[in-house]
Scaffold this active site. Structure first.
Site, mmCIF file in Angstrom:
data_model
loop_
_atom_site.group_PDB
_atom_site.id
_atom_site.type_symbol
_atom_site.label_atom_id
_atom_site.label_comp_id
_atom_site.label_asym_id
_atom_site.label_seq_id
_atom_site.Cartn_x
_atom_site.Cartn_y
_atom_site.Cartn_z
ATOM 1 N N ASP A 111 9.012 23.205 -6.974
ATOM 2 C CA ASP A 111 8.229 22.207 -7.703
ATOM 3 C C ASP A 111 6.828 22.724 -7.992
ATOM 4 O O ASP A 111 6.343 23.678 -7.362
ATOM 5 C CB ASP A 111 8.164 20.885 -6.931
ATOM 6 N N GLU A 139 7.516 20.446 -2.136
ATOM 7 C CA GLU A 139 6.397 20.994 -1.357
ATOM 8 C C GLU A 139 5.068 20.436 -1.813
ATOM 9 O O GLU A 139 4.133 20.284 -1.014
ATOM 10 C CB GLU A 139 6.403 22.527 -1.453
#
Length: 438
Positions: free
Chosen positions: A87, A151
């Site tokens: 991400d 994350e």
């Protein structure tokens, strides 16, 4: 095996994969607003092409993680975790010179969100693993490769989910490497410093709530929630935190002082930082705890005093400093403001006198012989926090050789994020050399 290295196709693939992953928009806006699955499928397909059997795992549909294991030649050795997240943080295209999800390669540079945080490392891992498959290379110890979701928010759908629900996939792992370290830091005098992360500050994202008496904006009100909150936020923002030196930060200061021929007087750290000049940037954010107010929410009409006001604070604390952090926040908020953790994660500390750190150092120095490797502590946090629940000691090692005019640290979550092709080639070579014998 020592005379082998990543093949030429790996150098081409790392650029292709970095660009390809950037083109897959995995923006994480928080609150579950993200979908990493297309990037996970991209990574899994390329791992499968290297003869591996990747697993795709989700806690929430679309929030996909990928895990694969590479068997080593020494079954008695502990396993090593190599991980990167899929991400990225949001990007406003209007602010960029190149569209942030184009993955464009222009003038020897790959542009886009994730170019340094951290689709570059994802691409390096894929390129190295595929190069090994072509050459018939096996590492010394088992490697567990993981590409994670979430994350950039809570990690609940990513490394937290993997650590809590699938610990068996990481059986035998005692150490791990991920972002962010082994990049070129230029000090302005021609020296090239390569900091390798051996610690992270803990994360304490806070919600402050002030309550008072609602009323008319024209009336005297000594119980104004906005006033109470503003006073607490001002105290927090202006607080001078005391020095707190962890072993990693001590080692960083000592080794940097030696590089510059300065007396490493750790009783006068602020003066030492002044003497280090630009290199102080590597440690100045990690000699203390910190708390920075970031968001305010209060009221709904100018002539109405609200009964409640809310603020958010980004707090960070060093290993061993959490008790001091919480006690200080109790004092700074005072009796009229309550605070709680919105998100809380541990601080990490990793030893720098280990064979693994020595191998990271050696791999960097082989391809950057004029470079100077030092340990450092990250001011922020990574997925290593969640994996530490499994007893895995984490290091930041995403090798990149960067030109002097590229401010690597400013590119994290910044505009015009980009990475030179030559930096990616360096990274593949260093990561390949390190992982073969780690």
């Amino acid at each position: 095996m020592a005379d082998q290295q990543a093949d030429e196709l790996a150098l081409a693939e790392v650029v292709e994969f970095t660009s390809g992953l950037i083109r897959i928009d995995t923006t994480n806006r928080g609150g579950g607003d993200c979908r990493e699955r297309p990037a996970a499928e991209y990574a899994a397909e390329r791992l499968a092409g290297a003869g591996l059997e990747p697993l795709m795992l989700e806690r929430t549909p679309g929030r996909t993680n990928v895990v694969a294991r590479i068997e080593g030649t020494d079954p008695s050795a502990d396993a090593l975790l190599v991980h990167g997240h899929l991400d990225v943080v949001p990007a406003e295209a209007a602010d960029w010179r190149v569209h942030p999800f184009s993955g464009e390669v222009r003038d020897g540079v790959v542009w886009g969100r994730g170019a340094v945080d951290m689709k570059n490392m994802d691409a390096m891992i894929l390129a190295v693993v595929r190069s090994w498959a072509r050459q018939g290379v096996r590492p010394r110890r088992d490697l567990v490769v993981a590409f994670t979701a979430d994350e950039e928010a809570s990690a609940e759908d990513g490394s937290g989910f993997l650590a809590d629900r699938h610990p068996e996939l990481f059986e035998g792992c005692t150490q791990g490497v991920s972002e962010s370290g082994a990049f070129t830091f230029h000090d302005g005098s021609g020296r090239e410093i390569y900091p390798i992360a051996a610690g992270e500050r803990g994360t304490g994202w806070l919600k402050l709530t002030a309550r008072g008496r609602a009323g008319h904006g024209s009336k005297v009100n000594q119980e104004n929630a906005v006033t109470r909150l503003a006073a607490a936020v001002t105290r927090i923002g202006g607080h001078e935190w005391p020095l707190r030196l962890t072993p990693t930060v001590r080692a960083a200061l000592t080794q940097l002082a030696a590089l510059y021929g300065i007396d490493a007087d750790l009783t006068e750290v602020d003066r030492l930082l002044e003497k280090l000049g630009p290199a102080a940037r590597l440690v100045e954010a990690t000699v203390r705890n910190s708390a920075n107010p970031t968001m305010l929410q209060a009221g709904y009409k100018v002539n109405v005093i609200p009964g409640e006001a809310v603020a958010y604070v980004d707090g960070r604390y060093l290993a061993g400093g959490e008790e001091e952090f919480t006690a200080t926040l109790d004092e700074l908020t005072g009796p009229d403001v309550q605070w709680e953790f919105e998100h809380r994660e541990v601080a990490l500390q990793a030893p720098v006198d280990t064979p693994l750190f020595a191998r990271m150092r050696a791999a960097v120095e082989e391809f950057a012989p004029d470079g100077y490797v030092v340990p450092y502590c990250m001011s922020g946090g990574t997925d290593a926090k969640q994996f530490s629940r499994l007893g895995i000691t984490g290091y930041g090692f995403t090798p990149l050789k960067l030109p002097p005019d590229l401010d690597y640290q400013a590119l994290f979550h910044g505009v015009d994020e980009r990475v030179p092709v030559e930096a990616l080639h360096f990274g593949v070579r260093v990561l390949d050399r390190f992982l073969r014998t780690a």
